[in-house]
Design an enzyme around this catalytic site. Structure first.
Site, mmCIF file in Angstrom:
data_model
loop_
_atom_site.group_PDB
_atom_site.id
_atom_site.type_symbol
_atom_site.label_atom_id
_atom_site.label_comp_id
_atom_site.label_asym_id
_atom_site.label_seq_id
_atom_site.Cartn_x
_atom_site.Cartn_y
_atom_site.Cartn_z
ATOM 1 N N LYS A 1 0.525 -1.209 0.251
ATOM 2 C CA LYS A 1 0.080 0.010 0.151
ATOM 3 C C LYS A 1 1.009 1.142 0.108
ATOM 4 C CE LYS A 1 -4.042 -2.128 0.083
ATOM 5 N NZ LYS A 1 -3.587 -3.545 -0.384
HETATM 6 C C1 LIG Z 1 -9.876 -2.888 -1.610
HETATM 7 C C2 LIG Z 1 -9.013 -3.539 -0.328
HETATM 8 N N1 LIG Z 1 -9.776 -3.632 0.817
HETATM 9 C C3 LIG Z 1 -9.317 -4.322 1.639
HETATM 10 C C4 LIG Z 1 -8.167 -4.964 1.810
HETATM 11 C C5 LIG Z 1 -7.659 -5.640 3.056
HETATM 12 O O1 LIG Z 1 -6.524 -4.909 3.773
HETATM 13 P P1 LIG Z 1 -5.773 -5.752 4.562
HETATM 14 O O2 LIG Z 1 -4.746 -6.711 3.760
HETATM 15 O O3 LIG Z 1 -4.998 -4.673 5.382
HETATM 16 O O4 LIG Z 1 -6.448 -6.562 5.590
HETATM 17 C C6 LIG Z 1 -7.216 -4.656 0.849
HETATM 18 C C7 LIG Z 1 -5.922 -5.038 0.823
HETATM 19 O O5 LIG Z 1 -5.427 -5.564 -0.229
HETATM 20 C C8 LIG Z 1 -7.814 -4.091 -0.291
HETATM 21 O O6 LIG Z 1 -7.108 -3.855 -1.680
#
Ligand SMILES: Cc1ncc(COP(=O)(O)O)c(C=O)c1O
Length: 378
Positions: free
Chosen positions: A184
Site C-alpha cells: 500500500k
Molecule cells: C480494496 C481492499 N480492501 C481491503 C483490503 C484488506 O486489507 P488488509 O490486507 O490490510 O486486511 C485490501 C488489501 O489488499 C484491499 O485492496
C-alpha cells in the site's frame, strides 16, 4: 523470482529503522503512546475527529460493520471488483453482500445507478471502494444513502491521501477503513486504521478492537485504571507500538510519495497514448486528487491475458490483476445470480503494471516498450 521491475516496492530507510529501535529500547511494545500519536497524526492528516488503529483493513471493515449494528437479515451493497475482504467483512457479521456493477470501463468504481437498482427494504449499508485511489462519486452515493437511511462505509485501502472536493477519502462516509499492507501507499507490514467523525462510533470501535474492554493494559500500566469491565463481544485487533512507529514515519512520506505516483501514472498515460484504442487506461478523467495506488490497464478483448502476463514475466516485469470478481468465487457462488456485465468484462481484461515511488521514468519507458511488444506476442 528476481524481477527486473517489480510490481511494487516499499520506501523504507534509516528513519523506519530508528523508529523501530526506539520502541524496542523503550521496552513497551503493545499499544501505548506511540499508537496514540500515530492515531492523532492520521486523524489530523485525514481531517477527521477520530482515527483508531487496528491489525489490518480487514479487521477495520469487520469492526465497521459491527459498530454500525449490521447483522443477519441485513443486505449490504458492495462492488464485486475489489479484494475479497470488502465482502468478507459483511459475511463476518452474518449480513449478506449484494454485488453492484461498476460505472464503465473508464471508471472502475461502484456505480450509483447500480446501487440504486439494488436497494430493497433489507438494505442497511453500502461499502464503497475507491479503486486505485480514484474517488467514487461520493456526493451522489451519500445523497442516495441519506434518501434511504443507509450507512456508508468507505473501503479506503487504496486511498490514503486521496481527496474529493478538498475532503479526504475516508472522511466522507460513516466510517473509513485504511490498509497498511506491504504493497500500500504507506505500510507497516500489516496494519489498518478506522476513521470517523462520530464520537459514539469511535468509542464503540475503540472497545471492539480490544475485547470490548473498558480499559487498556496501557491505562493500567500508567496507573489510570486498575480493573475493567467487558461491555461488548470484542476482538483482539490491536496494532502494536513497533508498527505504529513505522506508520508515523510512513505517514510523513505519503504526500511526497503520492505525488511521485501521480507523476509516474501521467508518464505511463502519455507514453501509452499511441496504444489507444487497443489499450484502455481507466480513470483518464476523474474528480479530485488521487493516491494513484496502482496503474491498471485494459487489454483488447481479443488478446489472451495469460499470454500477455507470461510475456511481461519473460521480460522480468511483474504484473498483477485487480481483481478476480468476488461474485465468481466458489465461496460466493450460491449468493445469487448476479448481473455484472461491466465488472466481468473489465475483470477479464485488466492487468496492473508496476508502480512505486522509487520507479524511474526510464523504467516506465521499459514497461511500456514491453507492453507494446506483449500486445503483438503469441
Ligand atoms: C480494496 C481492499 N480492501 C481491503 C483490503 C484488506 O486489507 P488488509 O490486507 O490490510 O486486511 C485490501 C488489501 O489488499 C484491499 O485492496
Amino acid at each position: 523470482m528476481n524481477w527486473r521491475i517489480p510490481l511494487s516496492d516499499i520506501d523504507f530507510d534509516e528513519d523506519e529503522l530508528a523508529a523501530v529501535q526506539k520502541v524496542i529500547k523503550s521496552r513497551w511494545l503493545t499499544m501505548g503512546h506511540v499508537t496514540k500519536e500515530f492515531e492523532e497524526s492520521f486523524a489530523s492528516y485525514i481531517k477527521v475527529k477520530h482515527a483508531i488503529a487496528v491489525t489490518n483493513a480487514t479487521a477495520a471493515l469487520h469492526l465497521a460493520c459491527l459498530a454500525l449494528g449490521l447483522g443477519p437479515g441485513d443486505e449490504v451493497i458492495v462492488p464485486s471488483l475489489t479484494f475479497v475482504a470488502t465482502a468478507n467483512a459483511v459475511r463476518y457479521v452474518g449480513a449478506t453482500p449484494v454485488f453492484a456493477d461498476i460505472v464503465s470501463d473508464s471508471d472502475l468504481n461502484i456505480s450509483t445507478h447500480a446501487i440504486s437498482s439494488l436497494i430493497t427494504p433489507r438494505t442497511r449499508a453500502i461499502i464503497v471502494v475507491h479503486y486505485a485511489g480514484y474517488p467514487c462519486d461520493m456526493e451522489a452515493i451519500l445523497s442516495l444513502a441519506r434518501q434511504h437511511g443507509l450507512f456508508v462505509i468507505e473501503d479506503a485501502a487504496h486511498a490514503v491521501g486521496s481527496e474529493l472536493k478538498g475532503r479526504s477519502l475516508g472522511a466522507w462516509g460513516d466510517i473509513g477503513c485504511f490498509s497498511f499492507f506491504s504493497n500500500k501507499n504507506m505500510t507497516t507490514g500489516e496494519g489498518g486504521m478506522m476513521t470517523t467523525d462520530n464520537d459514539e462510533l469511535a468509542q464503540k470501535l475503540n472497545r471492539l478492537r480490544s475485547h470490548g474492554m473498558t480499559s487498556l493494559t496501557w491505562d493500567r500500566h500508567k496507573g489510570h485504571a486498575w480493573s475493567y469491565d467487558v461491555v461488548d463481544l470484542g476482538y483482539n485487533y490491536r496494532i502494536d507500538e513497533i508498527r505504529a512507529a513505522i506508520g508515523l514515519v510512513q505517514l510523513a512520506k505519503v504526500e511526497r510519495n503520492n505525488e511521485r505516483r501521480r507523476s509516474l501514472s501521467q508518464t505511463y498515460r502519455d507514453a501509452m497514448q499511441e496504444l489507444a484504442p487497443q489499450v484502455d487506461i481507466p480513470f483518464q478523467h476523474h474528480g479530485g486528487k488521487t493516491s494513484a495506488h496502482i496503474l491498471p490497464i485494459l487489454l483488447p478483448r481479443e488478446k489472451k491475458r495469460e499470454e500477455f502476463i507470461a510475456y511481461m514475466k519473460e521480460q522480468g516485469i511483474q504484473t498483477s490483476i485487480h481483481y478476480p470478481p468476488i461474485h465468481t468465487f466458489t465461496s460466493f457462488r450460491d449468493g445469487g445470480a448476479w448481473e455484472l456485465p461491466l465488472t466481468e468484462d473489465v475483470a477479464s481484461r485488466e492487468v496492473t503494471l508496476p508502480l512505486y515511488p522509487a520507479m524511474s521514468d526510464d523504467e516506465v519507458a521499459t514497461v511500456v516498450t514491453a507492453v507494446r511488444a506483449g500486445l503483438n506476442s503469441h
